[in-house]
Design an enzyme around this catalytic site. Structure first.
Site, PDB file in Angstrom:
ATOM      1  N   TYR A  47       0.856  -1.185   0.000  1.00  0.00           N
ATOM      2  CA  TYR A  47       0.000   0.000   0.000  1.00  0.00           C
ATOM      3  C   TYR A  47       0.891   1.234   0.000  1.00  0.00           C
ATOM      4  O   TYR A  47       1.956   1.232  -0.620  1.00  0.00           O
ATOM      5  CB  TYR A  47      -0.972  -0.076   1.195  1.00  0.00           C
ATOM      6  CG  TYR A  47      -2.155   0.834   1.042  1.00  0.00           C
ATOM      7  CD1 TYR A  47      -2.954   0.780  -0.098  1.00  0.00           C
ATOM      8  CD2 TYR A  47      -2.476   1.757   2.020  1.00  0.00           C
ATOM      9  CE1 TYR A  47      -4.038   1.624  -0.256  1.00  0.00           C
ATOM     10  CE2 TYR A  47      -3.558   2.611   1.880  1.00  0.00           C
ATOM     11  CZ  TYR A  47      -4.333   2.540   0.732  1.00  0.00           C
ATOM     12  OH  TYR A  47      -5.402   3.373   0.567  1.00  0.00           O
ATOM     13  N   LYS A 102     -19.785 -21.296 -10.302  1.00  0.00           N
ATOM     14  CA  LYS A 102     -19.027 -21.078 -11.533  1.00  0.00           C
ATOM     15  C   LYS A 102     -17.609 -20.627 -11.206  1.00  0.00           C
ATOM     16  O   LYS A 102     -16.638 -21.043 -11.861  1.00  0.00           O
ATOM     17  CB  LYS A 102     -19.733 -20.006 -12.374  1.00  0.00           C
ATOM     18  CG  LYS A 102     -19.358 -20.012 -13.833  1.00  0.00           C
ATOM     19  CD  LYS A 102     -20.144 -21.068 -14.582  1.00  0.00           C
ATOM     20  CE  LYS A 102     -19.905 -20.963 -16.067  1.00  0.00           C
ATOM     21  NZ  LYS A 102     -20.974 -21.576 -16.849  1.00  0.00           N
ATOM     22  N   GLU A 144     -23.759 -14.968 -17.379  1.00  0.00           N
ATOM     23  CA  GLU A 144     -24.342 -16.215 -16.910  1.00  0.00           C
ATOM     24  C   GLU A 144     -25.816 -16.017 -16.571  1.00  0.00           C
ATOM     25  O   GLU A 144     -26.208 -14.998 -15.978  1.00  0.00           O
ATOM     26  CB  GLU A 144     -23.591 -16.691 -15.661  1.00  0.00           C
ATOM     27  CG  GLU A 144     -23.874 -18.117 -15.275  1.00  0.00           C
ATOM     28  CD  GLU A 144     -23.185 -19.114 -16.189  1.00  0.00           C
ATOM     29  OE1 GLU A 144     -23.563 -20.292 -16.158  1.00  0.00           O
ATOM     30  OE2 GLU A 144     -22.256 -18.726 -16.920  1.00  0.00           O
ATOM     31  N   ASP A 145     -26.622 -16.981 -16.977  1.00  0.00           N
ATOM     32  CA  ASP A 145     -28.024 -17.052 -16.565  1.00  0.00           C
ATOM     33  C   ASP A 145     -28.798 -15.780 -16.893  1.00  0.00           C
ATOM     34  O   ASP A 145     -29.554 -15.250 -16.063  1.00  0.00           O
ATOM     35  CB  ASP A 145     -28.120 -17.378 -15.071  1.00  0.00           C
ATOM     36  CG  ASP A 145     -27.671 -18.804 -14.766  1.00  0.00           C
ATOM     37  OD1 ASP A 145     -27.450 -19.576 -15.717  1.00  0.00           O
ATOM     38  OD2 ASP A 145     -27.544 -19.143 -13.579  1.00  0.00           O
ATOM     39  N   ASP A 170     -23.906 -19.749 -21.429  1.00  0.00           N
ATOM     40  CA  ASP A 170     -25.128 -20.491 -21.730  1.00  0.00           C
ATOM     41  C   ASP A 170     -25.363 -20.580 -23.238  1.00  0.00           C
ATOM     42  O   ASP A 170     -26.002 -21.525 -23.710  1.00  0.00           O
ATOM     43  CB  ASP A 170     -26.332 -19.820 -21.065  1.00  0.00           C
ATOM     44  CG  ASP A 170     -26.207 -19.797 -19.553  1.00  0.00           C
ATOM     45  OD1 ASP A 170     -25.816 -20.823 -18.989  1.00  0.00           O
ATOM     46  OD2 ASP A 170     -26.465 -18.744 -18.948  1.00  0.00           O
ATOM     47  N   GLY A 204     -34.008 -21.097 -27.100  1.00  0.00           N
ATOM     48  CA  GLY A 204     -33.442 -20.118 -26.187  1.00  0.00           C
ATOM     49  C   GLY A 204     -32.001 -19.832 -26.528  1.00  0.00           C
ATOM     50  O   GLY A 204     -31.540 -20.054 -27.663  1.00  0.00           O
ATOM     51  N   ASN A 325     -21.191 -31.229 -20.844  1.00  0.00           N
ATOM     52  CA  ASN A 325     -20.954 -30.447 -19.643  1.00  0.00           C
ATOM     53  C   ASN A 325     -20.124 -29.231 -20.016  1.00  0.00           C
ATOM     54  O   ASN A 325     -19.019 -29.357 -20.555  1.00  0.00           O
ATOM     55  CB  ASN A 325     -20.211 -31.308 -18.612  1.00  0.00           C
ATOM     56  CG  ASN A 325     -20.085 -30.646 -17.261  1.00  0.00           C
ATOM     57  OD1 ASN A 325     -20.085 -29.425 -17.146  1.00  0.00           O
ATOM     58  ND2 ASN A 325     -19.955 -31.455 -16.221  1.00  0.00           N
ATOM     59  N   ASN A 326     -20.634 -28.042 -19.706  1.00  0.00           N
ATOM     60  CA  ASN A 326     -19.930 -26.812 -20.091  1.00  0.00           C
ATOM     61  C   ASN A 326     -18.570 -26.657 -19.447  1.00  0.00           C
ATOM     62  O   ASN A 326     -17.742 -25.872 -19.920  1.00  0.00           O
ATOM     63  CB  ASN A 326     -20.788 -25.590 -19.753  1.00  0.00           C
ATOM     64  CG  ASN A 326     -21.893 -25.358 -20.754  1.00  0.00           C
ATOM     65  OD1 ASN A 326     -22.324 -26.290 -21.430  1.00  0.00           O
ATOM     66  ND2 ASN A 326     -22.370 -24.139 -20.850  1.00  0.00           N
TER      67      ASN A 326
END
Length: 414
Positions: A47, A102, A144-145, A170, A204, A325-326
């Protein structure tokens, strides 16, 4: 039906999931310090006054942020909560456990750090503006979503306004895994993508993105029939938004039953038990069925194989072969993009990921994978058309292919 689809098994799983998320410390992620902070000198470097020098360097050259901060390995996983899993519009806060999940996958599989961000946004425009304003923190944005159809416009607007990768998993993550598995399945069935008659149930985000990617790979758009709640999406319909209108075809087929007649491929991205035995029986010889509704597929494998013994099948479940599976894609796609400081994830990078995944099934499977899945052997065939999620080769193979494609297509900056 497998044991974990029974009500008592579901209750046990739900209780275990709640305990997992609550104890010993709520949530699934945290923040760790990566530099020493034990002495006064350490703190003066971390810092004030020492931090002023990297500030000056970044002010003079924005790219220096990749050298002196965590930006180059930090991804935002962002939602508005409008399409969370199969639960629908549950709101931003209720979507947080999924976003944390995720983050776990990004870190576990590709060692990428994540901040999960849940945005209360009254309009897509408000969501876009929020993401744009916080984007300097990150090396990439994973959407996402987000519900369709606004997910398409949100992603495109962010791609145009930002100089870092923006990726709606997605859409494109699902499409990439489907495409890789489908190319292998078509080869095994002796069919060509360009000639295949394809039925997609569900228009979709994932459905439309999958269609577009398959067309990029060589599928004939006139041989792809997409079905939504009102039937086949054909050019005579007057109820289509512009995204559905782009995939409409001229056809006299109207129902899902009509679409299945002589189809080579079925891709389900919809809901449970929507495909009947009669529909499956009406498909062409050596059909391919990707029934990806989760946890209950559009048609269960045990039912499908009673009807057809010439079938190759994939689902979204881990307890059947060929899980789409993503996690096979997004961690490694971002890893490759971040490694070369890509300004975006483009079609060339997505296609590179498809071929890397497809080709990996041709290689000998490591003993660690066989052990993880309790298998004696695994070779490319009807029960192995896509790599297993725990395959350690995915990170190097897919990430390298994506990075090379970024360089070749001119979006890499390192």
């Amino acid at each position: 039906m497998s044991d974990d689809s029974r009500p008592d098994a579901d209750a046990d799983l739900n209780a275990a999931a709640l305990a997992y998320h609550e104890t010993p410390r709520p949530g699934k992620t945290g923040v760790e310090i990566t530099k020493p902070a034990a002495t006064q000198r350490d703190l003066s470097l971390a810092y004030t006054p020492g931090v002023a020098e990297p500030v000056r360097r970044i002010h003079a050259d924005a790219q220096a942020a990749y050298r002196y901060t965590n930006r180059g390995n930090l991804v935002a996983v962002i939602t508005d909560g409008t399409a969370v899993l199969g639960l629908g519009n549950v709101g931003a806060l209720a979507g947080k456990p999924v976003m944390e999940g995720k983050a776990v996958l990004f870190k576990r599989f590709a060692d990428i750090d994540v901040f999960d961000i849940e945005v209360d946004a009254e309009t897509p425009e408000a969501f876009i503006e929020t993401v744009v304003r916080i984007a300097p923190t990150f090396g990439g944005i994973n959407l996402e979503d987000l519900a369709a159809p606004h997910c398409f416009d949100v992603e495109q607007a962010l791609i145009e306004r930002l100089d870092i990768p923006v990726f709606h998993d997605d859409q494109h993550g699902t499409a990439i895994i489907i495409a890789a598995g489908l190319l292998n399945a078509l080869e095994l069935q002796g069919k060509a993508l360009a000639d295949a008659r394809i039925v997609v149930l569900g228009a979709g985000a994932a459905g439309i993105a999958s269609i577009k990617l398959l067309i990029e790979l060589g599928a004939d758009p006139q041989r792809i029939l997409t079905v939504d709640r009102r039937g086949v999406i054909h050019s005579g319909r007057d109820d289509l938004n512009r995204h559905k209108a782009e995939i409409a075809v001229e056809t006299d087929r109207r129902s899902l039953e009509d679409a299945f007649q002589d189809a080579d491929v079925f891709i389900g991205l919809s809901g449970p038990d929507l495909v009947t035995r009669a529909m499956l029986a009406a498909m062409a010889p050596r059909p391919i069925v990707f029934a990806l509704s989760n946890p209950v597929p559009e048609i269960r494998p045990e039912v499908a194989f009673e009807v057809r013994d010439d079938l190759i099948m994939a689902t979204g479940r881990s307890d059947y072969p060929n899980q789409v599976n993503n996690v096979l894609g997004f961690p490694f796609i971002f890893r490759g993009a971040l490694d070369v400081r890509a300004s975006r994830i483009n079609n060339a990078m997505c296609i590179a990921a498809v071929h890397a995944l497809k080709d990996l099934t041709r290689e000998p499977v490591p003993a660690s994978v066989l052990e993880a899945y309790g298998l004696d052997a695994l070779t490319r065939g009807p029960d192995y058309i896509i790599p297993k999620p725990l395959d350690p080769r995915l990170r190097d193979t897919v990430s390298a292919a994506v990075a090379k494609a970024a360089i070749a297509s001119g979006v890499a900056r390192a």
